[in-house]
Design a protein around this motif. Structure first.
Motif, PDB file in Angstrom:
ATOM      1  N   ALA A  85       0.814  -1.217   0.000  1.00 37.01           N
ATOM      2  CA  ALA A  85       0.000   0.000   0.000  1.00 37.01           C
ATOM      3  C   ALA A  85       0.849   1.269   0.000  1.00 37.01           C
ATOM      4  O   ALA A  85       0.487   2.259  -0.639  1.00 37.01           O
ATOM      5  CB  ALA A  85      -0.941  -0.009   1.196  1.00 37.01           C
ATOM      6  N   GLU A  86       1.977   1.266   0.704  1.00 34.34           N
ATOM      7  CA  GLU A  86       2.814   2.471   0.704  1.00 34.34           C
ATOM      8  C   GLU A  86       3.364   2.748  -0.692  1.00 34.34           C
ATOM      9  O   GLU A  86       3.353   3.890  -1.153  1.00 34.34           O
ATOM     10  CB  GLU A  86       3.970   2.370   1.696  1.00 34.34           C
ATOM     11  CG  GLU A  86       4.795   3.659   1.687  1.00 34.34           C
ATOM     12  CD  GLU A  86       6.011   3.627   2.598  1.00 34.34           C
ATOM     13  OE1 GLU A  86       6.758   4.627   2.582  1.00 34.34           O
ATOM     14  OE2 GLU A  86       6.233   2.619   3.306  1.00 34.34           O
ATOM     15  N   ALA A  87       3.842   1.721  -1.372  1.00 30.89           N
ATOM     16  CA  ALA A  87       4.350   1.904  -2.737  1.00 30.89           C
ATOM     17  C   ALA A  87       3.241   2.393  -3.661  1.00 30.89           C
ATOM     18  O   ALA A  87       3.470   3.252  -4.519  1.00 30.89           O
ATOM     19  CB  ALA A  87       4.958   0.602  -3.261  1.00 30.89           C
ATOM     20  N   LEU A  88       2.033   1.867  -3.479  1.00 32.39           N
ATOM     21  CA  LEU A  88       0.915   2.324  -4.303  1.00 32.39           C
ATOM     22  C   LEU A  88       0.601   3.788  -4.014  1.00 32.39           C
ATOM     23  O   LEU A  88       0.395   4.584  -4.930  1.00 32.39           O
ATOM     24  CB  LEU A  88      -0.325   1.465  -4.073  1.00 32.39           C
ATOM     25  CG  LEU A  88      -1.537   1.886  -4.902  1.00 32.39           C
ATOM     26  CD1 LEU A  88      -1.254   1.781  -6.393  1.00 32.39           C
ATOM     27  CD2 LEU A  88      -2.746   1.067  -4.536  1.00 32.39           C
ATOM     28  N   GLU A 101       5.533  13.606   2.210  1.00 31.48           N
ATOM     29  CA  GLU A 101       6.078  13.064   3.456  1.00 31.48           C
ATOM     30  C   GLU A 101       5.139  11.957   3.924  1.00 31.48           C
ATOM     31  O   GLU A 101       3.955  12.209   4.178  1.00 31.48           O
ATOM     32  CB  GLU A 101       6.142  14.155   4.531  1.00 31.48           C
ATOM     33  CG  GLU A 101       6.567  13.648   5.883  1.00 31.48           C
ATOM     34  CD  GLU A 101       6.381  14.681   6.992  1.00 31.48           C
ATOM     35  OE1 GLU A 101       6.487  14.268   8.161  1.00 31.48           O
ATOM     36  OE2 GLU A 101       6.123  15.861   6.700  1.00 31.48           O
ATOM     37  N   VAL A 102       5.654  10.748   4.015  1.00 29.56           N
ATOM     38  CA  VAL A 102       4.872   9.638   4.550  1.00 29.56           C
ATOM     39  C   VAL A 102       5.062   9.646   6.058  1.00 29.56           C
ATOM     40  O   VAL A 102       6.178   9.518   6.545  1.00 29.56           O
ATOM     41  CB  VAL A 102       5.308   8.285   3.939  1.00 29.56           C
ATOM     42  CG1 VAL A 102       4.579   7.131   4.612  1.00 29.56           C
ATOM     43  CG2 VAL A 102       5.054   8.277   2.441  1.00 29.56           C
ATOM     44  N   GLU A 138      -3.116   1.005   5.773  1.00 32.60           N
ATOM     45  CA  GLU A 138      -3.366   2.438   5.824  1.00 32.60           C
ATOM     46  C   GLU A 138      -2.049   3.182   5.724  1.00 32.60           C
ATOM     47  O   GLU A 138      -1.024   2.721   6.238  1.00 32.60           O
ATOM     48  CB  GLU A 138      -4.073   2.822   7.124  1.00 32.60           C
ATOM     49  CG  GLU A 138      -5.456   2.219   7.255  1.00 32.60           C
ATOM     50  CD  GLU A 138      -6.167   2.630   8.526  1.00 32.60           C
ATOM     51  OE1 GLU A 138      -5.555   3.310   9.384  1.00 32.60           O
ATOM     52  OE2 GLU A 138      -7.345   2.276   8.664  1.00 32.60           O
ATOM     53  N   VAL A 139      -2.096   4.331   5.046  1.00 30.27           N
ATOM     54  CA  VAL A 139      -0.918   5.175   4.909  1.00 30.27           C
ATOM     55  C   VAL A 139      -1.326   6.602   5.234  1.00 30.27           C
ATOM     56  O   VAL A 139      -2.275   7.130   4.650  1.00 30.27           O
ATOM     57  CB  VAL A 139      -0.336   5.125   3.474  1.00 30.27           C
ATOM     58  CG1 VAL A 139       0.914   6.004   3.378  1.00 30.27           C
ATOM     59  CG2 VAL A 139      -0.018   3.703   3.066  1.00 30.27           C
ATOM     60  N   GLU A 140      -0.615   7.220   6.168  1.00 30.18           N
ATOM     61  CA  GLU A 140      -0.835   8.633   6.477  1.00 30.18           C
ATOM     62  C   GLU A 140       0.275   9.427   5.810  1.00 30.18           C
ATOM     63  O   GLU A 140       1.453   9.066   5.904  1.00 30.18           O
ATOM     64  CB  GLU A 140      -0.826   8.880   7.985  1.00 30.18           C
ATOM     65  CG  GLU A 140      -1.085  10.328   8.333  1.00 30.18           C
ATOM     66  CD  GLU A 140      -1.076  10.598   9.835  1.00 30.18           C
ATOM     67  OE1 GLU A 140      -1.033  11.779  10.204  1.00 30.18           O
ATOM     68  OE2 GLU A 140      -1.097   9.626  10.619  1.00 30.18           O
ATOM     69  N   PHE A 141      -0.105  10.505   5.144  1.00 32.17           N
ATOM     70  CA  PHE A 141       0.878  11.309   4.426  1.00 32.17           C
ATOM     71  C   PHE A 141       0.480  12.780   4.408  1.00 32.17           C
ATOM     72  O   PHE A 141      -0.675  13.128   4.667  1.00 32.17           O
ATOM     73  CB  PHE A 141       1.034  10.808   2.984  1.00 32.17           C
ATOM     74  CG  PHE A 141      -0.178  11.033   2.128  1.00 32.17           C
ATOM     75  CD1 PHE A 141      -0.323  12.208   1.391  1.00 32.17           C
ATOM     76  CD2 PHE A 141      -1.179  10.082   2.055  1.00 32.17           C
ATOM     77  CE1 PHE A 141      -1.453  12.420   0.612  1.00 32.17           C
ATOM     78  CE2 PHE A 141      -2.306  10.281   1.280  1.00 32.17           C
ATOM     79  CZ  PHE A 141      -2.441  11.462   0.547  1.00 32.17           C
ATOM     80  N   ILE A 142       1.467  13.596   4.086  1.00 27.92           N
ATOM     81  CA  ILE A 142       1.253  15.020   3.809  1.00 27.92           C
ATOM     82  C   ILE A 142       1.876  15.298   2.449  1.00 27.92           C
ATOM     83  O   ILE A 142       3.047  14.984   2.214  1.00 27.92           O
ATOM     84  CB  ILE A 142       1.891  15.924   4.887  1.00 27.92           C
ATOM     85  CG1 ILE A 142       1.196  15.700   6.231  1.00 27.92           C
ATOM     86  CG2 ILE A 142       1.811  17.390   4.456  1.00 27.92           C
ATOM     87  CD1 ILE A 142       1.812  16.455   7.378  1.00 27.92           C
ATOM     88  N   ARG A 156      -5.144  10.228   5.756  1.00 27.39           N
ATOM     89  CA  ARG A 156      -4.899   8.833   6.124  1.00 27.39           C
ATOM     90  C   ARG A 156      -5.705   8.031   5.127  1.00 27.39           C
ATOM     91  O   ARG A 156      -6.917   8.020   5.136  1.00 27.39           O
ATOM     92  CB  ARG A 156      -5.344   8.509   7.542  1.00 27.39           C
ATOM     93  CG  ARG A 156      -5.018   7.056   7.893  1.00 27.39           C
ATOM     94  CD  ARG A 156      -5.257   6.748   9.344  1.00 27.39           C
ATOM     95  NE  ARG A 156      -4.239   6.372  10.258  1.00 27.39           N
ATOM     96  CZ  ARG A 156      -2.996   5.952  10.081  1.00 27.39           C
ATOM     97  NH1 ARG A 156      -2.491   5.905   8.905  1.00 27.39           N
ATOM     98  NH2 ARG A 156      -2.213   5.597  11.052  1.00 27.39           N
ATOM     99  N   SER A 157      -4.996   7.376   4.198  1.00 28.38           N
ATOM    100  CA  SER A 157      -5.616   6.633   3.103  1.00 28.38           C
ATOM    101  C   SER A 157      -5.777   5.171   3.483  1.00 28.38           C
ATOM    102  O   SER A 157      -4.928   4.602   4.161  1.00 28.38           O
ATOM    103  CB  SER A 157      -4.747   6.713   1.846  1.00 28.38           C
ATOM    104  OG  SER A 157      -4.610   8.034   1.408  1.00 28.38           O
ATOM    105  N   ARG A 158      -6.862   4.579   2.984  1.00 30.55           N
ATOM    106  CA  ARG A 158      -7.120   3.155   3.200  1.00 30.55           C
ATOM    107  C   ARG A 158      -6.974   2.417   1.877  1.00 30.55           C
ATOM    108  O   ARG A 158      -7.421   2.889   0.826  1.00 30.55           O
ATOM    109  CB  ARG A 158      -8.520   2.968   3.777  1.00 30.55           C
ATOM    110  CG  ARG A 158      -8.609   3.434   5.222  1.00 30.55           C
ATOM    111  CD  ARG A 158     -10.005   3.267   5.788  1.00 30.55           C
ATOM    112  NE  ARG A 158     -10.900   4.329   5.368  1.00 30.55           N
ATOM    113  CZ  ARG A 158     -10.996   5.522   5.950  1.00 30.55           C
ATOM    114  NH1 ARG A 158     -10.223   5.809   6.972  1.00 30.55           N
ATOM    115  NH2 ARG A 158     -11.851   6.414   5.528  1.00 30.55           N
TER     116      ARG A 158
END
Length: 136
Positions: free
Chosen positions: A41-44, A85-86, A98-102, A117-119
């Motif tokens: 998910a982070e790579a996506l 920024e992850v 889940e990935v939280e990013f700015i 915060r993406s799912r």
């Protein structure tokens, strides 16, 4: 308008290698925007950010879960993406993460930031898809 980058250019997603140097686009998101599915998910999420930078709406749609996918995902051409920024990456289970990013951007000279915060879900075909997100 969809742009491309030379494979040796630093990847817009900002991922760094073991020595803290930026990864090349061809060794990072360029693979996922090509033919290989993102491995997690982070790579996506990073590749979707890069798709925004490059104006690749087709990739955004292809990686959006069919259950929540909008009819159109063309990135706004006036938006200039400045950096990612992850903040957090959590594996919930084998098929959810889940990935939280700015993500920082500029539109008509005004700066902004998207904090989300993406799912994500991994379907039976083994591919990860963006489902939705909570914006802070």
């Amino acid at each position: 308008m969809h742009r491309s980058l030379p494979p040796s250019t630093a990847c817009p997603c900002g991922r760094t290698g073991d020595r803290g140097r930026p990864l090349a686009f061809g060794a990072c998101c360029g693979r996922w925007l090509g033919s290989e599915p993102a491995p997690d998910a982070e790579a996506l999420m990073r590749s979707r950010y890069t798709a925004h930078v490059l104006g690749d709406g087709a990739y955004l749609l292809a990686t959006w879960h069919p259950g929540t996918r909008p009819p159109d995902a063309e990135p706004a051409p006036a938006t200039r993406w400045l950096g990612l920024e992850v903040r957090d990456f959590q594996v919930v289970d084998d098929a959810h993460a889940e990935v939280e990013f700015i993500a920082r951007y500029r539109v008509q000279g005004r700066g902004g930031r998207l904090h989300e915060r993406s799912r994500f879900v991994r379907e039976d075909d083994g591919r990860w898809y963006y489902v939705d997100g909570e914006i802070f």
